[in-house]
Design a protein around this motif. Structure first.
Motif, PDB file in Angstrom:
ATOM      1  N   TRP A  12       0.815  -1.212   0.000  1.00 58.36           N
ATOM      2  CA  TRP A  12       0.000   0.000   0.000  1.00 58.36           C
ATOM      3  C   TRP A  12       0.843   1.254   0.000  1.00 58.36           C
ATOM      4  O   TRP A  12       1.874   1.342   0.683  1.00 58.36           O
ATOM      5  CB  TRP A  12      -0.920   0.025   1.215  1.00 58.36           C
ATOM      6  CG  TRP A  12      -1.992  -1.025   1.192  1.00 58.36           C
ATOM      7  CD1 TRP A  12      -2.286  -1.910   0.196  1.00 58.36           C
ATOM      8  CD2 TRP A  12      -2.906  -1.294   2.238  1.00 58.36           C
ATOM      9  NE1 TRP A  12      -3.332  -2.711   0.563  1.00 58.36           N
ATOM     10  CE2 TRP A  12      -3.739  -2.352   1.826  1.00 58.36           C
ATOM     11  CE3 TRP A  12      -3.112  -0.757   3.489  1.00 58.36           C
ATOM     12  CZ2 TRP A  12      -4.762  -2.874   2.605  1.00 58.36           C
ATOM     13  CZ3 TRP A  12      -4.127  -1.279   4.280  1.00 58.36           C
ATOM     14  CH2 TRP A  12      -4.949  -2.312   3.833  1.00 58.36           C
ATOM     15  N   SER A  13       0.345   2.259  -0.719  1.00 58.45           N
ATOM     16  CA  SER A  13       0.970   3.580  -0.733  1.00 58.45           C
ATOM     17  C   SER A  13       0.608   4.330   0.547  1.00 58.45           C
ATOM     18  O   SER A  13      -0.271   3.912   1.311  1.00 58.45           O
ATOM     19  CB  SER A  13       0.461   4.385  -1.932  1.00 58.45           C
ATOM     20  OG  SER A  13      -0.925   4.684  -1.738  1.00 58.45           O
ATOM     21  N   ARG A  14       1.273   5.435   0.771  1.00 55.52           N
ATOM     22  CA  ARG A  14       0.941   6.289   1.920  1.00 55.52           C
ATOM     23  C   ARG A  14      -0.528   6.717   1.885  1.00 55.52           C
ATOM     24  O   ARG A  14      -1.211   6.686   2.901  1.00 55.52           O
ATOM     25  CB  ARG A  14       1.831   7.524   1.949  1.00 55.52           C
ATOM     26  CG  ARG A  14       3.272   7.228   2.224  1.00 55.52           C
ATOM     27  CD  ARG A  14       4.123   8.507   2.203  1.00 55.52           C
ATOM     28  NE  ARG A  14       5.532   8.209   2.117  1.00 55.52           N
ATOM     29  CZ  ARG A  14       6.287   7.833   3.134  1.00 55.52           C
ATOM     30  NH1 ARG A  14       5.773   7.718   4.331  1.00 55.52           N
ATOM     31  NH2 ARG A  14       7.564   7.573   2.958  1.00 55.52           N
ATOM     32  N   ASP A  15      -1.003   7.115   0.703  1.00 53.23           N
ATOM     33  CA  ASP A  15      -2.399   7.542   0.590  1.00 53.23           C
ATOM     34  C   ASP A  15      -3.363   6.403   0.898  1.00 53.23           C
ATOM     35  O   ASP A  15      -4.387   6.604   1.542  1.00 53.23           O
ATOM     36  CB  ASP A  15      -2.682   8.101  -0.810  1.00 53.23           C
ATOM     37  CG  ASP A  15      -2.021   9.446  -1.056  1.00 53.23           C
ATOM     38  OD1 ASP A  15      -1.668  10.137  -0.071  1.00 53.23           O
ATOM     39  OD2 ASP A  15      -1.859   9.808  -2.233  1.00 53.23           O
ATOM     40  N   ARG A  16      -3.044   5.195   0.439  1.00 48.53           N
ATOM     41  CA  ARG A  16      -3.911   4.023   0.696  1.00 48.53           C
ATOM     42  C   ARG A  16      -3.933   3.694   2.188  1.00 48.53           C
ATOM     43  O   ARG A  16      -4.982   3.381   2.739  1.00 48.53           O
ATOM     44  CB  ARG A  16      -3.399   2.823  -0.116  1.00 48.53           C
ATOM     45  CG  ARG A  16      -4.154   1.532   0.162  1.00 48.53           C
ATOM     46  CD  ARG A  16      -5.590   1.603  -0.353  1.00 48.53           C
ATOM     47  NE  ARG A  16      -6.287   0.378  -0.093  1.00 48.53           N
ATOM     48  CZ  ARG A  16      -7.148   0.192   0.923  1.00 48.53           C
ATOM     49  NH1 ARG A  16      -7.393   1.162   1.755  1.00 48.53           N
ATOM     50  NH2 ARG A  16      -7.748  -0.962   1.076  1.00 48.53           N
ATOM     51  N   ILE A  17      -2.795   3.796   2.855  1.00 45.56           N
ATOM     52  CA  ILE A  17      -2.746   3.552   4.300  1.00 45.56           C
ATOM     53  C   ILE A  17      -3.606   4.573   5.029  1.00 45.56           C
ATOM     54  O   ILE A  17      -4.412   4.227   5.899  1.00 45.56           O
ATOM     55  CB  ILE A  17      -1.289   3.580   4.814  1.00 45.56           C
ATOM     56  CG1 ILE A  17      -0.521   2.368   4.292  1.00 45.56           C
ATOM     57  CG2 ILE A  17      -1.251   3.638   6.342  1.00 45.56           C
ATOM     58  CD1 ILE A  17       0.979   2.418   4.555  1.00 45.56           C
ATOM     59  N   GLU A  18      -3.466   5.829   4.664  1.00 44.75           N
ATOM     60  CA  GLU A  18      -4.228   6.882   5.326  1.00 44.75           C
ATOM     61  C   GLU A  18      -5.734   6.706   5.102  1.00 44.75           C
ATOM     62  O   GLU A  18      -6.526   6.842   6.034  1.00 44.75           O
ATOM     63  CB  GLU A  18      -3.759   8.242   4.816  1.00 44.75           C
ATOM     64  CG  GLU A  18      -4.304   9.384   5.625  1.00 44.75           C
ATOM     65  CD  GLU A  18      -3.567  10.666   5.324  1.00 44.75           C
ATOM     66  OE1 GLU A  18      -3.803  11.247   4.237  1.00 44.75           O
ATOM     67  OE2 GLU A  18      -2.769  11.070   6.174  1.00 44.75           O
ATOM     68  N   THR A  19      -6.137   6.382   3.889  1.00 43.90           N
ATOM     69  CA  THR A  19      -7.555   6.137   3.598  1.00 43.90           C
ATOM     70  C   THR A  19      -8.076   4.971   4.434  1.00 43.90           C
ATOM     71  O   THR A  19      -9.167   5.032   5.006  1.00 43.90           O
ATOM     72  CB  THR A  19      -7.752   5.853   2.090  1.00 43.90           C
ATOM     73  OG1 THR A  19      -7.346   7.012   1.362  1.00 43.90           O
ATOM     74  CG2 THR A  19      -9.190   5.514   1.765  1.00 43.90           C
ATOM     75  N   TYR A  20      -7.300   3.906   4.508  1.00 48.25           N
ATOM     76  CA  TYR A  20      -7.679   2.736   5.293  1.00 48.25           C
ATOM     77  C   TYR A  20      -7.873   3.104   6.764  1.00 48.25           C
ATOM     78  O   TYR A  20      -8.865   2.735   7.383  1.00 48.25           O
ATOM     79  CB  TYR A  20      -6.604   1.656   5.137  1.00 48.25           C
ATOM     80  CG  TYR A  20      -6.814   0.450   6.012  1.00 48.25           C
ATOM     81  CD1 TYR A  20      -7.786  -0.495   5.708  1.00 48.25           C
ATOM     82  CD2 TYR A  20      -6.043   0.251   7.150  1.00 48.25           C
ATOM     83  CE1 TYR A  20      -7.985  -1.605   6.513  1.00 48.25           C
ATOM     84  CE2 TYR A  20      -6.231  -0.857   7.956  1.00 48.25           C
ATOM     85  CZ  TYR A  20      -7.201  -1.780   7.633  1.00 48.25           C
ATOM     86  OH  TYR A  20      -7.399  -2.872   8.434  1.00 48.25           O
ATOM     87  N   LEU A  21      -6.935   3.830   7.331  1.00 54.47           N
ATOM     88  CA  LEU A  21      -7.011   4.188   8.752  1.00 54.47           C
ATOM     89  C   LEU A  21      -8.211   5.078   9.058  1.00 54.47           C
ATOM     90  O   LEU A  21      -8.814   4.974  10.118  1.00 54.47           O
ATOM     91  CB  LEU A  21      -5.725   4.875   9.191  1.00 54.47           C
ATOM     92  CG  LEU A  21      -4.485   3.987   9.158  1.00 54.47           C
ATOM     93  CD1 LEU A  21      -3.230   4.825   9.356  1.00 54.47           C
ATOM     94  CD2 LEU A  21      -4.573   2.895  10.205  1.00 54.47           C
TER      95      LEU A  21
END
Length: 153
Positions: A12-21
């Motif tokens: 996962w990219s940084r953006d994907r991690i942030e969206t997930y959280l």
């Protein structure tokens, strides 16, 4: 933002991690060391905001005591059921008073909804006994086995 400066690995990219959280509503599993150096894991409600994982616990809880003695921690945010995916990592936690139960109310809204149930009312009424926990992650690791596990089915 802490996420922008912390190391990441996994699919996962940084953006994907942030969206997930921001969108995932499962408990945070937080690991700290007890006073004898042994790791313990607790599950807590969490919010992700401005690069930090926010949670709360009673001032008198062991987790607050252990973080006060050693702020280094590990964490995992992932559902328990297959297919398996999520994020984990490590960082440093800081403690502060939850002024006016602001964090606790936001956590209750996220996990219980805003409806005034007897449990929610009791929880918020004890808020003066809560301590805010803010985790500044240093490392994020994502994993996502959904495509692999779904291909087998």
């Amino acid at each position: 933002m802490v996420l922008k400066t912390s190391r990441i690995s996994g699919p996962w990219s940084r953006d994907r991690i942030e969206t997930y959280l921001k969108s995932t509503i499962v408990p945070l599993r937080l690991s700290v060391n007890n006073k004898n150096g042994w790791p313990i894991v607790v599950s807590l409600w969490f919010l992700y905001e401005e690069g930090h994982i926010l949670a709360a616990s009673r001032q008198s809880s062991k987790i607050v005591e252990y973080i006060g003695a050693n702020p280094r921690c590990g964490f995992e945010i992932a559902p328990e059921s297959p297919p398996y995916f999520g994020v984990r990592g490590y960082g440093a936690a800081t403690l502060s008073a939850d002024q006016n139960a602001t964090l606790l109310k936001r956590l209750a809204d996220r996990y219980l909804g805003s409806q005034e149930t007897p449990f929610r009312q009791w929880l918020v009424s004890t808020a003066k006994e809560e301590t805010a926990i803010s985790i500044a992650p240093r490392r994020w690791m994502s994993w996502d086995y959904r495509s692999r596990m779904n291909a087998v089915n």
